[in-house]
Motif scaffolding. Sequence first.
Motif, PDB file in Angstrom:
ATOM      1  N   PRO A  59     -71.462   8.324  13.892  1.00  0.00           N
ATOM      2  CA  PRO A  59     -70.676   8.405  14.785  1.00  0.00           C
ATOM      3  C   PRO A  59     -70.219   9.820  16.352  1.00  0.00           C
ATOM      4  O   PRO A  59     -71.253  10.229  15.215  1.00  0.00           O
ATOM      5  N   LEU A  60     -69.886  10.060  17.600  1.00  0.00           N
ATOM      6  CA  LEU A  60     -70.772  11.400  17.618  1.00  0.00           C
ATOM      7  C   LEU A  60     -69.842  11.360  18.784  1.00  0.00           C
ATOM      8  O   LEU A  60     -68.293  10.955  19.210  1.00  0.00           O
ATOM      9  N   SER A  61     -69.926  13.192  18.830  1.00  0.00           N
ATOM     10  CA  SER A  61     -68.694  13.611  19.698  1.00  0.00           C
ATOM     11  C   SER A  61     -68.468  13.116  21.317  1.00  0.00           C
ATOM     12  O   SER A  61     -69.332  12.390  21.486  1.00  0.00           O
ATOM     13  N   PRO A  62     -67.642  12.954  21.594  1.00  0.00           N
ATOM     14  CA  PRO A  62     -66.907  12.759  23.136  1.00  0.00           C
ATOM     15  C   PRO A  62     -67.596  13.278  24.398  1.00  0.00           C
ATOM     16  O   PRO A  62     -68.832  12.688  25.332  1.00  0.00           O
ATOM     17  N   THR A  63     -68.115  14.680  23.717  1.00  0.00           N
ATOM     18  CA  THR A  63     -69.327  15.720  24.464  1.00  0.00           C
ATOM     19  C   THR A  63     -70.438  15.813  24.515  1.00  0.00           C
ATOM     20  O   THR A  63     -71.350  14.960  24.841  1.00  0.00           O
ATOM     21  N   ALA A  64     -70.960  14.563  23.030  1.00  0.00           N
ATOM     22  CA  ALA A  64     -72.259  14.796  22.605  1.00  0.00           C
ATOM     23  C   ALA A  64     -72.988  13.487  23.279  1.00  0.00           C
ATOM     24  O   ALA A  64     -73.589  12.612  24.204  1.00  0.00           O
ATOM     25  N   LEU A  65     -71.812  12.310  23.015  1.00  0.00           N
ATOM     26  CA  LEU A  65     -71.806  10.960  24.177  1.00  0.00           C
ATOM     27  C   LEU A  65     -71.610  11.262  25.299  1.00  0.00           C
ATOM     28  O   LEU A  65     -72.463  10.793  26.197  1.00  0.00           O
ATOM     29  N   ALA A  66     -71.258  12.327  26.500  1.00  0.00           N
ATOM     30  CA  ALA A  66     -71.158  12.262  27.380  1.00  0.00           C
ATOM     31  C   ALA A  66     -72.737  12.541  27.875  1.00  0.00           C
ATOM     32  O   ALA A  66     -73.527  11.935  29.040  1.00  0.00           O
ATOM     33  N   LYS A  67     -73.051  13.270  27.268  1.00  0.00           N
ATOM     34  CA  LYS A  67     -74.060  14.136  27.693  1.00  0.00           C
ATOM     35  C   LYS A  67     -74.989  13.195  27.195  1.00  0.00           C
ATOM     36  O   LYS A  67     -76.695  13.465  28.467  1.00  0.00           O
ATOM     37  N   LEU A  68     -75.125  12.469  26.405  1.00  0.00           N
ATOM     38  CA  LEU A  68     -76.582  11.185  26.677  1.00  0.00           C
ATOM     39  C   LEU A  68     -76.725   9.701  27.222  1.00  0.00           C
ATOM     40  O   LEU A  68     -77.197   9.644  27.680  1.00  0.00           O
ATOM     41  N   THR A  75     -65.286  11.310  33.099  1.00  0.00           N
ATOM     42  CA  THR A  75     -65.508   9.787  33.469  1.00  0.00           C
ATOM     43  C   THR A  75     -65.621   9.349  31.465  1.00  0.00           C
ATOM     44  O   THR A  75     -65.383   8.027  32.030  1.00  0.00           O
ATOM     45  N   MET A  76     -66.274   9.856  30.552  1.00  0.00           N
ATOM     46  CA  MET A  76     -66.053   9.289  29.253  1.00  0.00           C
ATOM     47  C   MET A  76     -64.763   9.544  29.099  1.00  0.00           C
ATOM     48  O   MET A  76     -65.358   8.289  28.326  1.00  0.00           O
ATOM     49  N   THR A  77     -64.205  10.046  29.198  1.00  0.00           N
ATOM     50  CA  THR A  77     -62.162   9.920  28.380  1.00  0.00           C
ATOM     51  C   THR A  77     -62.259   8.646  28.687  1.00  0.00           C
ATOM     52  O   THR A  77     -61.794   8.168  27.883  1.00  0.00           O
ATOM     53  N   GLY A  78     -62.110   7.435  30.279  1.00  0.00           N
ATOM     54  CA  GLY A  78     -61.545   6.861  30.774  1.00  0.00           C
ATOM     55  C   GLY A  78     -62.584   5.937  30.264  1.00  0.00           C
ATOM     56  O   GLY A  78     -62.329   4.562  29.841  1.00  0.00           O
ATOM     57  N   ILE A  79     -63.870   5.773  29.822  1.00  0.00           N
ATOM     58  CA  ILE A  79     -64.351   5.112  29.374  1.00  0.00           C
ATOM     59  C   ILE A  79     -64.034   5.027  27.885  1.00  0.00           C
ATOM     60  O   ILE A  79     -63.745   3.471  27.004  1.00  0.00           O
ATOM     61  N   LEU A  80     -64.115   6.165  27.062  1.00  0.00           N
ATOM     62  CA  LEU A  80     -63.513   5.957  25.928  1.00  0.00           C
ATOM     63  C   LEU A  80     -62.322   5.261  26.091  1.00  0.00           C
ATOM     64  O   LEU A  80     -61.680   4.482  24.687  1.00  0.00           O
ATOM     65  N   ASP A  81     -61.387   5.704  26.711  1.00  0.00           N
ATOM     66  CA  ASP A  81     -59.654   4.894  26.753  1.00  0.00           C
ATOM     67  C   ASP A  81     -59.495   3.463  26.846  1.00  0.00           C
ATOM     68  O   ASP A  81     -59.553   2.669  26.036  1.00  0.00           O
ATOM     69  N   ARG A  82     -61.147   2.908  27.779  1.00  0.00           N
ATOM     70  CA  ARG A  82     -61.123   1.866  27.837  1.00  0.00           C
ATOM     71  C   ARG A  82     -61.798   0.777  26.350  1.00  0.00           C
ATOM     72  O   ARG A  82     -60.998  -0.091  25.768  1.00  0.00           O
ATOM     73  N   LEU A  83     -62.640   1.621  25.929  1.00  0.00           N
ATOM     74  CA  LEU A  83     -63.370   1.304  24.676  1.00  0.00           C
ATOM     75  C   LEU A  83     -62.168   1.044  23.545  1.00  0.00           C
ATOM     76  O   LEU A  83     -62.406   0.323  22.338  1.00  0.00           O
ATOM     77  N   GLU A  84     -61.418   2.178  23.155  1.00  0.00           N
ATOM     78  CA  GLU A  84     -60.499   1.888  22.358  1.00  0.00           C
ATOM     79  C   GLU A  84     -59.111   0.855  21.968  1.00  0.00           C
ATOM     80  O   GLU A  84     -59.032   0.328  21.329  1.00  0.00           O
TER      81      GLU A  84
END
Length: 160
Positions: A59-68, A75-84
Amino acid sequence: MSSVAPEGAGAHRRLAATVRESLRELAVHLSLLNHQVGARLELKDADIDCLDLVNRLGPLSPTALAKLAGMHPATMTGILDRLEKGGWVARERDPQDRRAVRVRALKDRVGELLGAYSGMTTAMNEICAEYSVGELEVIADFIRRSARAGQASAEELREV
């Protein structure tokens, strides 16, 4: 590392150019494969990239995932919303810091993802079977080093 004798320099340059061109072609075809998988599973290309990162490194924090992923946190928030919403990931409180959130891949849908890539997995297994352990070690080293070079180049471009 071995050095190239002057008489072999031309052949070395030609083969190196062939390797670079083959990597470009591979990148295009993998991108097209990911696009087809995304279409089948109703995922955008960026969703697949982020899901892969969470599956491999999470598992990753949303911030770490955005950086990776080289993306802006918004942008990551929207992606995670869709994936969730699609049942691919869950956002959960970090057990070490209850204020923080971590993104975890949900294993229920991994089979769908693996199934979509099964043709490529089978093909890669057949290709790898044709190489010796020593040859595969060299290939694996080359691919790892190439991936790190690509990552470093992407990071340099982000900093500009």
